[in-house]
Design a protein around this motif. Sequence first.
Motif, PDB file in Angstrom:
ATOM      1  N   VAL A   1       0.826  -1.202   0.000  1.00 43.84           N
ATOM      2  CA  VAL A   1       0.000   0.000   0.000  1.00 43.84           C
ATOM      3  C   VAL A   1       0.866   1.261   0.000  1.00 43.84           C
ATOM      4  O   VAL A   1       0.500   2.282  -0.593  1.00 43.84           O
ATOM      5  CB  VAL A   1      -0.956  -0.018   1.220  1.00 43.84           C
ATOM      6  N   ASN A   2       2.031   1.192   0.624  1.00 44.55           N
ATOM      7  CA  ASN A   2       2.897   2.360   0.735  1.00 44.55           C
ATOM      8  C   ASN A   2       3.983   2.410  -0.340  1.00 44.55           C
ATOM      9  O   ASN A   2       4.816   3.318  -0.341  1.00 44.55           O
ATOM     10  CB  ASN A   2       3.528   2.413   2.121  1.00 44.55           C
TER      11      ASN A   2
ATOM     12  N   ASP B   1      -2.030  -1.963  -8.284  1.00 45.17           N
ATOM     13  CA  ASP B   1      -2.723  -0.761  -8.741  1.00 45.17           C
ATOM     14  C   ASP B   1      -3.643  -1.072  -9.908  1.00 45.17           C
ATOM     15  O   ASP B   1      -4.657  -0.408 -10.104  1.00 45.17           O
ATOM     16  CB  ASP B   1      -1.698   0.289  -9.178  1.00 45.17           C
TER      17      ASP B   1
ATOM     18  N   ARG C   1     -12.156  -1.348  -0.322  1.00 47.91           N
ATOM     19  CA  ARG C   1     -11.948  -0.088  -1.030  1.00 47.91           C
ATOM     20  C   ARG C   1     -12.126  -0.236  -2.539  1.00 47.91           C
ATOM     21  O   ARG C   1     -12.089   0.761  -3.266  1.00 47.91           O
ATOM     22  CB  ARG C   1     -10.561   0.463  -0.721  1.00 47.91           C
TER      23      ARG C   1
ATOM     24  N   LYS D   1       1.182   8.509  -6.706  1.00 49.90           N
ATOM     25  CA  LYS D   1       0.754   7.387  -5.867  1.00 49.90           C
ATOM     26  C   LYS D   1       0.817   7.762  -4.396  1.00 49.90           C
ATOM     27  O   LYS D   1      -0.061   7.400  -3.597  1.00 49.90           O
ATOM     28  CB  LYS D   1       1.630   6.159  -6.123  1.00 49.90           C
TER      29      LYS D   1
ATOM     30  N   MET E   1      -2.211   9.978  -3.629  1.00 52.96           N
ATOM     31  CA  MET E   1      -3.474   9.232  -3.594  1.00 52.96           C
ATOM     32  C   MET E   1      -3.634   8.486  -2.284  1.00 52.96           C
ATOM     33  O   MET E   1      -4.721   8.441  -1.708  1.00 52.96           O
ATOM     34  CB  MET E   1      -3.554   8.279  -4.789  1.00 52.96           C
ATOM     35  N   LYS E   2      -2.543   7.883  -1.807  1.00 53.14           N
ATOM     36  CA  LYS E   2      -2.592   7.187  -0.520  1.00 53.14           C
ATOM     37  C   LYS E   2      -2.848   8.174   0.617  1.00 53.14           C
ATOM     38  O   LYS E   2      -3.645   7.918   1.523  1.00 53.14           O
ATOM     39  CB  LYS E   2      -1.266   6.445  -0.295  1.00 53.14           C
TER      40      LYS E   2
ATOM     41  N   GLU F   1      -6.639   9.407   1.016  1.00 56.22           N
ATOM     42  CA  GLU F   1      -7.727   8.421   1.051  1.00 56.22           C
ATOM     43  C   GLU F   1      -8.749   8.691   2.141  1.00 56.22           C
ATOM     44  O   GLU F   1      -9.957   8.548   1.931  1.00 56.22           O
ATOM     45  CB  GLU F   1      -7.150   7.009   1.243  1.00 56.22           C
ATOM     46  N   ASP F   2      -8.300   9.040   3.331  1.00 58.16           N
ATOM     47  CA  ASP F   2      -9.215   9.204   4.462  1.00 58.16           C
ATOM     48  C   ASP F   2      -9.408  10.662   4.856  1.00 58.16           C
ATOM     49  O   ASP F   2      -9.910  10.964   5.942  1.00 58.16           O
ATOM     50  CB  ASP F   2      -8.706   8.393   5.656  1.00 58.16           C
TER      51      ASP F   2
ATOM     52  N   ALA G   1      -8.180  17.304   1.701  1.00 63.71           N
ATOM     53  CA  ALA G   1      -7.569  16.770   0.484  1.00 63.71           C
ATOM     54  C   ALA G   1      -7.200  17.881  -0.487  1.00 63.71           C
ATOM     55  O   ALA G   1      -6.111  17.856  -1.082  1.00 63.71           O
ATOM     56  CB  ALA G   1      -8.517  15.771  -0.186  1.00 63.71           C
TER      57      ALA G   1
ATOM     58  N   THR H   1      -3.450  18.616  -1.745  1.00 64.18           N
ATOM     59  CA  THR H   1      -3.080  18.422  -3.150  1.00 64.18           C
ATOM     60  C   THR H   1      -2.651  19.713  -3.835  1.00 64.18           C
ATOM     61  O   THR H   1      -1.823  19.684  -4.752  1.00 64.18           O
ATOM     62  CB  THR H   1      -4.230  17.767  -3.942  1.00 64.18           C
TER      63      THR H   1
END
Length: 259
Positions: free
Chosen positions: A94-95, A120, A150, A210, A213-214, A217-218, A224, A228
């Motif tokens: 995931v990381n 992915d 997810r 990537k 995006m990780k 997520e929450d 966000a 970003t």
Amino acid sequence: MSEQEAVLLEQKGPALWITINRPEKRNAINNDVIARIREGYLKAESDPEIRVIVLTAAGEKAFCAGGDLQPGQGFAFDYSKPNAEYADLFRLAVNTTTPCIVRVNGVCMAGGMGLLCMGDMAVAHSNVKFGLPEVKVGLFPMQVLSLMQRLVPRRVLREWTLTGEPFTADEALQHGLLNHVVAPEELDAKVDWLISRLTDKSPTAIRRGKYAMKAIEDMSFEQAIAYTETQLTTMTLTEDAKEGMAAFNEKRAPRWPGR
């Protein structure tokens, strides 16, 4: 490379192929498999020449049938440790900022579904059967849930996990578990096509993308968007961004420095 290795690691150009090599055991997961997949992911993250990971398996019958149910194999736990090796592999995947394509060449069940969800992107051929049959042996796909929830709708996930019944590649595609389903003879060509579409792009943009995006997520929308917008301005300072914009204006293919 010995054919007795549980997992083969082979670099093909910019792609690192991680191939589970236990076809006689339907490529079932044991501690050696987990350790070698982990080794592959760490290698990809540390080597800038590796632009993409391809996770697959040897043979034509099975991608991965799940955990090795033989005594002392797939379900050998060290209860003194707070983390399980399989769960730690998920954490690593995931990381990881190197993109991963999962090439599903055969039956994908139980713990193999977790490996599928680590990627992915995923490509399978049309004859592949999928399933989460743990309830049939008194277990439940606990760790797989952390990734799969997810990817697929909750009602679909409940049907798959609570009934334990298999489903088709087309159903997996329909519900978001796969990107592409192709004829068996077209599987490698489709994987190569995806590799080519990743490796001609900016490696810096992909890694940082990537990561972002990780990270979001929450987050709430406000969190966000704040995160970003700062990431985008930072990216304009990278050498890849400068090269990409120069190449666009000069009407030529970019030569990515990867920085």
